[in-house]
Design a protein around this motif. Sequence first.
Motif, short mmCIF file in Angstrom:
data_model
loop_
_atom_site.label_atom_id
_atom_site.label_comp_id
_atom_site.label_asym_id
_atom_site.label_seq_id
_atom_site.Cartn_x
_atom_site.Cartn_y
_atom_site.Cartn_z
N PRO A 19 0.83 -1.21 0.00
CA PRO A 19 0.00 0.00 0.00
C PRO A 19 0.86 1.25 0.00
CG PRO A 19 0.03 -0.99 2.18
CD PRO A 19 0.74 -1.95 1.28
N SER A 20 0.52 2.18 -0.86
CA SER A 20 1.25 3.44 -0.94
C SER A 20 0.72 4.41 0.11
CB SER A 20 1.11 4.05 -2.34
OG SER A 20 -0.24 4.43 -2.56
N LEU A 21 1.32 5.59 0.13
CA LEU A 21 0.87 6.62 1.07
C LEU A 21 -0.57 7.03 0.78
CD1 LEU A 21 1.99 8.35 3.41
CD2 LEU A 21 2.51 10.12 1.71
N ALA A 22 -0.96 6.98 -0.49
CA ALA A 22 -2.34 7.34 -0.85
C ALA A 22 -3.33 6.38 -0.22
CB ALA A 22 -2.50 7.35 -2.37
N THR A 23 -3.02 5.10 -0.23
CA THR A 23 -3.93 4.11 0.37
C THR A 23 -3.95 4.24 1.88
OG1 THR A 23 -3.66 2.54 -1.44
CG2 THR A 23 -4.32 1.64 0.69
N ARG A 24 -2.80 4.47 2.51
CA ARG A 24 -2.72 4.49 3.97
C ARG A 24 -3.18 5.80 4.59
NH1 ARG A 24 2.34 4.32 5.30
NH2 ARG A 24 3.31 4.13 3.25
N LEU A 25 -3.20 6.89 3.79
CA LEU A 25 -3.60 8.19 4.36
C LEU A 25 -4.80 8.80 3.65
CD1 LEU A 25 -0.15 9.92 5.05
CD2 LEU A 25 -1.68 8.79 6.67
N LEU A 26 -4.76 8.88 2.31
CA LEU A 26 -5.83 9.56 1.59
C LEU A 26 -7.14 8.78 1.64
CD1 LEU A 26 -3.95 10.98 -1.53
CD2 LEU A 26 -4.50 12.09 0.63
N LEU A 27 -7.10 7.47 1.42
CA LEU A 27 -8.35 6.70 1.46
C LEU A 27 -8.99 6.71 2.84
CD1 LEU A 27 -7.71 3.58 -0.84
CD2 LEU A 27 -8.96 5.68 -1.33
N PRO A 28 -8.25 6.51 3.94
CA PRO A 28 -8.90 6.63 5.26
C PRO A 28 -9.49 8.01 5.51
CG PRO A 28 -6.82 5.46 5.47
CD PRO A 28 -6.88 5.99 4.06
N SER A 29 -8.80 9.05 5.08
CA SER A 29 -9.33 10.41 5.27
C SER A 29 -10.61 10.61 4.46
CB SER A 29 -8.28 11.45 4.86
OG SER A 29 -7.10 11.30 5.62
N ALA A 30 -10.62 10.08 3.24
CA ALA A 30 -11.81 10.23 2.39
C ALA A 30 -12.99 9.48 2.98
CB ALA A 30 -11.50 9.73 0.98
#
Length: 398
Positions: A19-30
Motif C-alpha cells: 500500500p502506498s501513502l495514498a492508500t494508507r492516508l488519503l483513502l482513510p481520510s476520504a
Amino acid sequence: MDVPPVNTSVSSSHLSLCPSLATRLLLPSAYALLFLTALPGNALSLWVFLRRIATMSPTHVYLCHLSVSNLLLSVTAPFLAAYYARGWAWALRGVLCQLVLHGVTPVLHINVYISILILTWVALSRFAALIRHTHADRPSVCATLLPRAFFTRLTEAAFASRVCVTVWAVAVGGVVPVTVYYSVNEARSSEGAGCAEVCYNPVLEIGGSVSTTMVVVPISVFFMCYLLVIMSYMTVLSHIRRSRRNTHVTTSKRLLSRVLRNIVVIQVVLSVCLLPYNIFRPIFMSMTHHQDPPTFSPSASICDDCHPMSVFVEVKNALFLLALLRGSTDPVMYVLLDKIFRHQTFKLLRCNRGNRGGDNDGKPARCLVTGSAGLRSDQQVEGTTATATGDFSQGSFL
C-alpha cells in the motif's frame, strides 16, 4: 521459509500488496469525510421525506429508499477507513478483518447497485411524466410503441414502492451469494500462504475466478441502465424540439425544461461517480486473468516482493471510493431533483437556525408547521397556488 530457485514462478498469493501513502492516508481520510457528511445529510433527507412531505410522489419514494441505502453505507465508512489505514497489519483471521470481509463488503456492493437501479427508475418516472403531460405537434415514438398504462404506472407512488422492494431483493439476492462464496471459499485460499495471511492481501483485493467472473453481471446491468438514461435524455431533447412549435403551451415548456434538467443531473451522477469504476473493472479483470506468474528474486524474501498488481488494486479502490462518495453528494442531488424536497428542507433549516438565534426583538422564532396535519395544510396551500397558476409540474409529477 525455503527460498525458491532463481526465476522460479511463485503463486501470487505468496506476494504482498504494497500500500502506498495514498492508500494508507488519503483513502482513510476520504472515508472519514464520507462518514461525517453522508450520515447527517441522508438522515436529514430521510427525515424530510418521512415527516415533512405528506403526499409522497414516485420520486420521493425512490429517493427515500436511496437515503436508507446511503445511511447503511455511511455506517460502514469508519470500518473502511480503519481497513485502508491498518489492513496491511491486521491478521486475516482477526475480528476486524472478518467484519470487513463478511459485513462491510456486501453492504458496499448492495449500495452501489441499488443506487444504479433507483436512479434509473427516477429518470424513467420523470420521462413518463413528460410523455403524459406535455404536448407536441406529434406524439413521441415511445408513446406510440409502449402502452399508455406503462406510463401511468411509472407515475404512481404505489408502483414505485413495489419497484424499490424488488430492487432491494435483486441487489441483496445478487450480491450476498457471491460475497458469501468469495469469503467462505476464495478468501480462505490465502490462509497458510505465508506473508499473505494479512487482511490487505491479493486474494481479498483481486478476488478469485468465480467472484471475478460474476462481476460481469452487475457491470452489464450498469451499462444497460446507463443506456436507458441516455435514451431518455435524447428522447426529451427530441420532444423539446417538437414542442417549441406549440408556443402557447407554456406549462409544457416549463415541465420539459425541468425534466431535461433532472435527467441531466442523474446522467452526470452516473457518469462522474459510477462510470469510471465500471469501465475500469473489466479492464482490471482482464489484467488479472492474463497476468504472467510472478518470479522470485533470490536476493530477498518473498514477503519483501510487491505484487505486480499492487498499483492497479489501488486504482480500483480509488475509483470504488469515487462511486461511494456519491452517498455524500446525493442529498444535494435531491435538492436539484425535487422542488417539494428543496422547499421543505430549506424551510426546516431556516426554522432551526431561527430557533437558535431568535428574531430581532430577542424573542425566539417558532416553527409554525409541525406534525403531519400541519404539513398537509401547508402542502394543500402550495398545491392550490400551483393550480391557480397552471403550473402542475409542482405537484406529484415532479
